[in-house]
Design an enzyme around this catalytic site. Structure first.
Site, PDB file in Angstrom:
ATOM      1  N   LYS A 126       0.824  -1.212   0.000  1.00  0.00           N
ATOM      2  CA  LYS A 126       0.000   0.000   0.000  1.00  0.00           C
ATOM      3  C   LYS A 126       0.859   1.263   0.000  1.00  0.00           C
ATOM      4  CE  LYS A 126      -3.686  -0.288  -0.165  1.00  0.00           C
ATOM      5  NZ  LYS A 126      -4.503  -0.490  -1.403  1.00  0.00           N
ATOM      6  N   GLY A 128       2.413   2.480  -3.049  1.00  0.00           N
ATOM      7  CA  GLY A 128       2.347   3.162  -4.339  1.00  0.00           C
ATOM      8  C   GLY A 128       3.130   2.469  -5.439  1.00  0.00           C
ATOM      9  N   GLY A 317      -6.934   4.356  -3.699  1.00  0.00           N
ATOM     10  CA  GLY A 317      -7.641   5.592  -3.400  1.00  0.00           C
ATOM     11  C   GLY A 317      -8.894   5.384  -2.563  1.00  0.00           C
ATOM     12  N   ARG A 318      -9.030   4.210  -1.945  1.00  0.00           N
ATOM     13  CA  ARG A 318     -10.202   3.916  -1.108  1.00  0.00           C
ATOM     14  C   ARG A 318     -10.197   4.805   0.141  1.00  0.00           C
ATOM     15  NH1 ARG A 318      -9.108  -1.036  -0.289  1.00  0.00           N
ATOM     16  NH2 ARG A 318     -10.534  -2.096  -1.713  1.00  0.00           N
TER      17      ARG A 318
END
Length: 353
Positions: A126, A128, A317-318
């Site tokens: 998480k 990127g 993007g959550r």
């Protein structure tokens, strides 16, 4: 004065002679242009025919012809684009970039070879890494494997030939790249990567550990609603000390750290530094990105060949779960000494405090 000295009939003869001279000159010029173009096209067709005849050949002769044929196709494409005129606007530039990427991919698939990767994208979960892969692979001189091969952590016993066989075909001028984040937290991975080649470049994507932990928990919760609370899991850290192992195995010049935060706020700047690190021309720039306010994340602008912009998947993007501020402060205090040590080790302050 000269016209006054000539009789009317002589002046008519002079005009006729002048017109005939101009007509003959234009005819000669046209034939010269047609002859030169015919010569070039004939040679181009001859070279193309030789390329086709040699595609099924074997050995060094085939490899030698591959470079010639590849350069022939790229040159032809460039001339075709040039013959269409230059608009000089952003749309024309974007179209040219997309066309170059597609052409290079097509040529590589036809004439390229499968090679072990020149660079690996690794990093924290998480953080990127997927964004870096999707952003860098739009560069015409980069060919990347879309899936994660997990060679250096799960499939090492399959051997380098198996690993090479997974890679996309590339030309000598292109970079082969793959992404598997978990190499960063696999103790055996640095030694195995160095055994393949100490010149392999590592793109390491890092992120504020507090934000990363919340993001990781949010994703896990969406798949397993019955997991323990964030507070129960937050202070378990399984990756401490692995950064030192990675640094010991690879020279500093072959490692580049990408900030997950700057990748969101300044994707063009962060990808510009990645292109510099890989020795690539800076082609990916501000014109390729727009900020998606719904996802809270940058997306790639829509190329002319597509009807939709390119955004990362639904899991990117959550919206994060809400965590009490007191817990967040405790996490910041917990990670602060590790952050400082990390800054000192890599020589870069990511300003996570």
């Amino acid at each position: 004065m000269a016209q006054r000295l000539l009789s009317p009939s002589n002046r008519s003869s002079a005009r006729l002679a002048f017109l005939l001279t101009v007509s003959l000159s234009c005819t000669y010029l046209c034939y010269s242009i047609l002859f030169c173009r015919s010569t070039v096209m004939t040679r181009r067709a001859y070279e193309g025919k030789k390329c086709q005849q040699n595609q099924n050949a074997a050995g060094k002769k085939l490899l030698g012809r591959a470079d010639v044929c590849a350069s022939l196709e790229v040159r032809t494409a460039a001339e075709e684009r040039g013959s269409g005129g230059q608009r000089g606007d952003a749309a024309s530039s974007g179209s040219l970039w997309v066309d170059t990427k597609l052409r290079n991919t097509s040529v590589a698939q036809k004439y390229g070879n499968k090679k072990l990767p020149n660079a690996l994208i690794v990093g924290v979960k998480k953080g990127g890494t997927r964004a870096v892969l999707e952003f860098i692979r739009i560069h015409p001189d980069v060919r990347a494997l879309g899936t994660e091969p997990h060679f250096f952590d799960r499939n090492y016993d399959r051997g380098l030939d198996w690993y090479r066989g997974l890679m996309p075909r590339t030309l000598d001028s292109q970079i082969t790249l793959e992404k598997t984040p978990s190499y960063f937290v696999t103790r055996e991975a640095p030694r195995r990567i160095a055994s393949m080649s100490q010149e392999t470049k590592l793109i390491v994507v890092v992120r504020n550990p507090v934000t990363r932990a919340i993001s990781d928990y949010t994703q896990t919760l969406s798949k397993k609603p019955d997991i323990p609370t964030f507070e129960d899991l937050a202070f378990k850290n399984r990756s401490l000390g692995l950064v030192d192992s990675v640094l010991e195995r690879h020279p500093d010049r072959n490692m580049h750290f990408v900030s997950g935060e700057r990748l969101i706020t300044d994707p063009a700047g962060e990808m510009g530094r990645v292109q510099d690190f890989l020795g690539l021309k800076r082609i990916i720039s501000e014109k390729h990105f727009y900020f998606n306010r719904t996802k809270g994340f940058p997306c790639l602008k829509k190329p002319e060949s597509s009807s939709q912009p390119r955004c990362l998947g639904k899991s990117k993007g959550r919206t994060h779960v809400q965590i009490e501020r007191e817990v967040i402060e405790q996490l910041r205090e917990f990670y602060r000494p590790f952050n400082i040590k990390f800054y000192e080790t890599v020589g870069q302050d990511f300003k996570w405090d």
